[in-house]
Design an enzyme around this catalytic site. Structure first.
Site, PDB file in Angstrom:
ATOM      1  N   ASN A 113     -47.384 -37.954 -55.210  1.00 28.83           N
ATOM      2  CA  ASN A 113     -48.393 -37.757 -54.237  1.00 28.83           C
ATOM      3  C   ASN A 113     -47.823 -37.945 -52.875  1.00 28.83           C
ATOM      4  O   ASN A 113     -46.807 -38.747 -52.456  1.00 28.83           O
ATOM      5  CB  ASN A 113     -49.784 -38.783 -54.298  1.00 28.83           C
ATOM      6  CG  ASN A 113     -49.516 -40.246 -53.573  1.00 28.83           C
ATOM      7  OD1 ASN A 113     -49.693 -40.221 -52.464  1.00 28.83           O
ATOM      8  ND2 ASN A 113     -49.172 -40.934 -54.411  1.00 28.83           N
ATOM      9  N   PHE A 117     -52.321 -41.402 -46.389  1.00 26.67           N
ATOM     10  CA  PHE A 117     -53.502 -42.268 -45.924  1.00 26.67           C
ATOM     11  C   PHE A 117     -54.723 -41.616 -45.465  1.00 26.67           C
ATOM     12  O   PHE A 117     -55.185 -41.678 -44.158  1.00 26.67           O
ATOM     13  CB  PHE A 117     -53.141 -43.237 -44.903  1.00 26.67           C
ATOM     14  CG  PHE A 117     -51.979 -44.255 -45.152  1.00 26.67           C
ATOM     15  CD1 PHE A 117     -51.742 -44.418 -46.582  1.00 26.67           C
ATOM     16  CD2 PHE A 117     -51.188 -44.921 -44.239  1.00 26.67           C
ATOM     17  CE1 PHE A 117     -51.016 -45.647 -46.990  1.00 26.67           C
ATOM     18  CE2 PHE A 117     -50.440 -46.016 -44.334  1.00 26.67           C
ATOM     19  CZ  PHE A 117     -50.273 -46.271 -45.910  1.00 26.67           C
ATOM     20  N   ASN A 174     -50.134 -53.121 -46.188  1.00 28.42           N
ATOM     21  CA  ASN A 174     -49.177 -51.990 -47.182  1.00 28.42           C
ATOM     22  C   ASN A 174     -48.322 -51.387 -46.057  1.00 28.42           C
ATOM     23  O   ASN A 174     -48.461 -50.897 -45.035  1.00 28.42           O
ATOM     24  CB  ASN A 174     -50.290 -50.870 -47.420  1.00 28.42           C
ATOM     25  CG  ASN A 174     -49.558 -49.714 -48.206  1.00 28.42           C
ATOM     26  OD1 ASN A 174     -48.376 -49.721 -48.630  1.00 28.42           O
ATOM     27  ND2 ASN A 174     -50.003 -48.783 -48.503  1.00 28.42           N
ATOM     28  N   SER A 177     -45.883 -47.465 -47.976  1.00 29.10           N
ATOM     29  CA  SER A 177     -46.218 -45.950 -48.736  1.00 29.10           C
ATOM     30  C   SER A 177     -44.913 -44.972 -48.015  1.00 29.10           C
ATOM     31  O   SER A 177     -44.702 -45.334 -46.883  1.00 29.10           O
ATOM     32  CB  SER A 177     -47.506 -45.455 -47.752  1.00 29.10           C
ATOM     33  OG  SER A 177     -47.547 -43.931 -48.047  1.00 29.10           O
ATOM     34  N   ASN A 179     -45.305 -42.252 -47.401  1.00 30.70           N
ATOM     35  CA  ASN A 179     -46.126 -40.947 -46.932  1.00 30.70           C
ATOM     36  C   ASN A 179     -46.414 -41.027 -45.572  1.00 30.70           C
ATOM     37  O   ASN A 179     -46.942 -40.183 -44.893  1.00 30.70           O
ATOM     38  CB  ASN A 179     -46.989 -40.252 -47.729  1.00 30.70           C
ATOM     39  CG  ASN A 179     -46.632 -40.112 -49.152  1.00 30.70           C
ATOM     40  OD1 ASN A 179     -45.826 -39.560 -49.343  1.00 30.70           O
ATOM     41  ND2 ASN A 179     -47.322 -40.768 -50.169  1.00 30.70           N
ATOM     42  N   THR A 180     -46.058 -42.188 -44.825  1.00 29.56           N
ATOM     43  CA  THR A 180     -46.229 -42.312 -43.480  1.00 29.56           C
ATOM     44  C   THR A 180     -44.960 -42.523 -42.878  1.00 29.56           C
ATOM     45  O   THR A 180     -44.176 -43.460 -43.115  1.00 29.56           O
ATOM     46  CB  THR A 180     -47.151 -43.211 -42.994  1.00 29.56           C
ATOM     47  OG1 THR A 180     -48.509 -43.115 -43.582  1.00 29.56           O
ATOM     48  CG2 THR A 180     -47.394 -43.654 -41.614  1.00 29.56           C
ATOM     49  N   LYS A 219     -47.750 -55.735 -49.494  1.00 26.29           N
ATOM     50  CA  LYS A 219     -47.334 -54.522 -50.555  1.00 26.29           C
ATOM     51  C   LYS A 219     -46.048 -54.071 -50.468  1.00 26.29           C
ATOM     52  O   LYS A 219     -45.954 -53.321 -49.440  1.00 26.29           O
ATOM     53  CB  LYS A 219     -48.515 -53.580 -50.726  1.00 26.29           C
ATOM     54  CG  LYS A 219     -48.377 -52.667 -52.013  1.00 26.29           C
ATOM     55  CD  LYS A 219     -49.443 -52.083 -52.213  1.00 26.29           C
ATOM     56  CE  LYS A 219     -49.156 -50.778 -53.686  1.00 26.29           C
ATOM     57  NZ  LYS A 219     -50.071 -50.317 -54.094  1.00 26.29           N
ATOM     58  N   ASN A 248     -45.246 -50.183 -54.999  1.00 23.42           N
ATOM     59  CA  ASN A 248     -45.740 -48.952 -54.599  1.00 23.42           C
ATOM     60  C   ASN A 248     -45.098 -47.836 -55.158  1.00 23.42           C
ATOM     61  O   ASN A 248     -44.376 -48.141 -56.163  1.00 23.42           O
ATOM     62  CB  ASN A 248     -45.760 -48.899 -52.935  1.00 23.42           C
ATOM     63  CG  ASN A 248     -46.822 -47.861 -52.392  1.00 23.42           C
ATOM     64  OD1 ASN A 248     -47.099 -46.914 -52.915  1.00 23.42           O
ATOM     65  ND2 ASN A 248     -47.303 -48.545 -51.645  1.00 23.42           N
ATOM     66  N   GLY A 270     -46.291 -43.710 -62.061  1.00 18.71           N
ATOM     67  CA  GLY A 270     -46.304 -43.833 -63.494  1.00 18.71           C
ATOM     68  C   GLY A 270     -45.237 -44.176 -64.067  1.00 18.71           C
ATOM     69  O   GLY A 270     -44.432 -45.214 -63.526  1.00 18.71           O
ATOM     70  N   GLY A 299     -46.618 -48.102 -63.216  1.00 13.77           N
ATOM     71  CA  GLY A 299     -46.185 -47.530 -64.458  1.00 13.77           C
ATOM     72  C   GLY A 299     -46.754 -48.245 -65.769  1.00 13.77           C
ATOM     73  O   GLY A 299     -46.099 -48.179 -66.835  1.00 13.77           O
TER      74      GLY A 299
HETATM   75  C1  LIG Z   1     -52.412 -40.365 -55.649  1.00 16.10           C
HETATM   76  C2  LIG Z   1     -52.109 -41.825 -55.227  1.00 16.10           C
HETATM   77  C3  LIG Z   1     -52.318 -42.555 -53.930  1.00 16.10           C
HETATM   78  C4  LIG Z   1     -52.236 -43.682 -53.730  1.00 16.10           C
HETATM   79  N1  LIG Z   1     -52.601 -44.320 -52.381  1.00 16.10           N
HETATM   80  C5  LIG Z   1     -52.161 -45.759 -52.139  1.00 16.10           C
HETATM   81  C6  LIG Z   1     -52.606 -46.100 -50.896  1.00 16.10           C
HETATM   82  O1  LIG Z   1     -53.579 -45.518 -50.217  1.00 16.10           O
HETATM   83  N2  LIG Z   1     -52.364 -47.540 -50.697  1.00 16.10           N
HETATM   84  C7  LIG Z   1     -51.375 -48.174 -51.474  1.00 16.10           C
HETATM   85  O2  LIG Z   1     -51.192 -49.316 -51.419  1.00 16.10           O
HETATM   86  N3  LIG Z   1     -50.803 -47.563 -52.428  1.00 16.10           N
HETATM   87  C8  LIG Z   1     -51.321 -46.294 -52.856  1.00 16.10           C
HETATM   88  N4  LIG Z   1     -51.002 -45.636 -54.248  1.00 16.10           N
HETATM   89  C9  LIG Z   1     -49.765 -46.508 -54.905  1.00 16.10           C
HETATM   90  C10 LIG Z   1     -50.521 -47.199 -56.100  1.00 16.10           C
HETATM   91  O3  LIG Z   1     -51.448 -48.252 -55.618  1.00 16.10           O
HETATM   92  C11 LIG Z   1     -49.586 -48.062 -56.854  1.00 16.10           C
HETATM   93  O4  LIG Z   1     -49.016 -48.984 -56.148  1.00 16.10           O
HETATM   94  C12 LIG Z   1     -48.590 -46.982 -57.587  1.00 16.10           C
HETATM   95  O5  LIG Z   1     -49.114 -45.689 -57.886  1.00 16.10           O
HETATM   96  C13 LIG Z   1     -47.688 -47.565 -58.965  1.00 16.10           C
HETATM   97  O6  LIG Z   1     -48.600 -47.789 -59.677  1.00 16.10           O
HETATM   98  P1  LIG Z   1     -48.836 -47.020 -61.105  1.00 16.10           P
HETATM   99  O7  LIG Z   1     -47.697 -46.422 -61.629  1.00 16.10           O
HETATM  100  O8  LIG Z   1     -49.665 -47.766 -62.056  1.00 16.10           O
HETATM  101  O9  LIG Z   1     -49.558 -45.650 -60.308  1.00 16.10           O
HETATM  102  C14 LIG Z   1     -51.232 -44.590 -54.617  1.00 16.10           C
HETATM  103  C15 LIG Z   1     -50.742 -44.021 -55.567  1.00 16.10           C
HETATM  104  C16 LIG Z   1     -51.290 -42.747 -56.138  1.00 16.10           C
HETATM  105  C17 LIG Z   1     -50.640 -42.146 -57.561  1.00 16.10           C
END
Ligand SMILES: Cc1cc2nc3c(=O)[nH]c(=O)nc-3n(C[C@H](O)[C@H](O)[C@H](O)COP(=O)(O)O)c2cc1C
Length: 348
Positions: A113, A117, A174, A177, A179-180, A219, A248, A270, A299
């Site tokens: 993704n 934000f 946070n 990310s 993406n910022t 985070k 993250n 994942g 994951g």
């Molecule tokens: C579509 C998407 C959007 C996310 N947006 C945020 C976010 O806004 N803020 C944040 O701290 N983490 C965000 N995350 C990260 C998740 O909170 C998590 O830290 C990360 O996906 C790893 O866990 P997972 O493998 O269980 O998804 C996002 C993840 C995904 C997949």
């Protein structure tokens, strides 16, 4: 009996990922407000834990980013989560990156993704959060607007902290990310020192003002080497942060190379991030000692993955991508596995 996610998933996976996401979120919100949460809800596994001055009914939480605007807290809690984190919220509303910006890699049960934000801003966020009946502890995750230069990031985090302070059971800062632009630079020593000392000062003032010290957690990213992690751990301790959320999404594409969408820009989540986040958790635990809580995320697709995080040193875990691939059933599977592991000794 809840509807089996196995039946719904093929339909959702035929839709564009962001639509499917929005449809599901709206669906469970509607079902919940109509008293029909039985359609998707799962009973809460009871495995009470006291941490951060809070009482968690079990160790499994929802990770940030699924409910960015805090619109479906109670509906999501009904999936059996012990806590729910919402956001990331930025001071001002912003649209995020152009679409498409979310991609499935089913072969690896992963997502990429680059949402950036997208959110309705602090004011709308707080309006939504105030509506929650708070069935479980709520974490509010704050970030900075894309238009705020990284040198002024502290201003945005301060606005966020002040805004959410009275509504949060804990606040997540946070800085991870991908993406910022330049956000992850805040994890480096000098920048982190400035950010955390500024936030500690603001929190001190807010706790005097409101008579309550709200826990603050940082985070962090999985793409850090041991030296980076040690710097972060030392800064957490130096500034009296209450905990850390690791991790993250990752920028690495090693685990998905050659697969469709693998080259899309953004954060990968994942199973491909699982090992890296376990490594970060283990290193943090080694450096922090037993006292500072760690929330392990990245994951988790099975109960065994959740237990792996606990064994590496996490106290609680969070899920996001696993929910997309496994559905709400994963929450109770993980909560049960962790209850068993914790009660057999070893972990807290
Ligand atoms: C579509 C998407 C959007 C996310 N947006 C945020 C976010 O806004 N803020 C944040 O701290 N983490 C965000 N995350 C990260 C998740 O909170 C998590 O830290 C990360 O996906 C790893 O866990 P997972 O493998 O269980 O998804 C996002 C993840 C995904 C997949």
């Amino acid at each position: 009996m809840p509807i089996s996610y196995r039946l719904i998933r093929p339909i959702l996976f035929r839709l564009n990922p962001e639509w499917a996401h929005q449809l599901t979120l709206n669906g469970i919100r509607l079902a919940h407000s109509a008293g029909l949460s039985i359609l998707y809800a799962h009973p809460m596994v009871r495995d009470p834990v006291e941490l951060l001055g809070l009482r968690f009914a079990n160790r499994v939480g929802l990770a940030a980013g699924l409910d960015k605007n805090g619109e479906a807290i109670d509906a999501l809690a009904a999936m059996g989560f012990g806590f729910v984190e919402v956001g990331t919220v930025t001071p001002r509303p912003q649209p995020g990156n152009p679409k498409p910006r979310m991609f499935r890699i089913p072969q690896a049960q992963a997502l990429i993704n680059r949402m950036g934000f997208n959110n309705a801003g602090l004011e709308a966020f707080l309006r939504h959060v105030r509506r929650s009946h708070r069935p479980v502890p709520i974490g509010l995750n704050i970030g900075k607007n894309a238009s705020t230069p990284v040198e002024q990031a502290l201003d945005d985090y301060r606005i966020g902290l002040e805004g959410v302070y009275t509504q949060a059971d804990y606040v997540s800062i946070n800085i991870s990310s991908p993406n910022t632009r330049n956000l992850r630079q805040l994890q480096s020593d000098a920048a982190l020192q400035g950010l955390l000392s500024g936030l500690a000062e603001t929190r001190e003032r807010l706790s005097q003002q409101h008579g309550r010290r709200v826990p603050m957690l940082l985070k962090i990213a999985p793409d850090l080497d041991d030296a980076d992690i040690d710097v972060i751990a030392d800064q957490l301790l130096a500034h009296g942060m209450d905990g850390v959320i690791a991790t993250n999404t990752t920028l690495s594409r090693e685990a998905v190379s050659g697969m469709a969408h693998a080259q899309e820009a953004g954060g990968l989540s994942g199973p491909p991030v699982r090992e890296a986040s376990v490594r970060v958790i283990a290193r943090l635990r080694q450096r922090l000692g037993r006292q500072v809580p760690i929330i392990g995320v990245g994951g988790i697709l099975t109960g065994a993955d959740a237990v792996e995080k606990l064994r590496a040193g996490a106290d609680l875990v969070q899920l996001y991508t696993g929910l997309i691939y496994r559905g709400p059933e994963l929450v109770s599977e993980c909560a049960r596995a962790l209850a068993l592991e914790a009660n057999q000794g070893g972990q807290r």
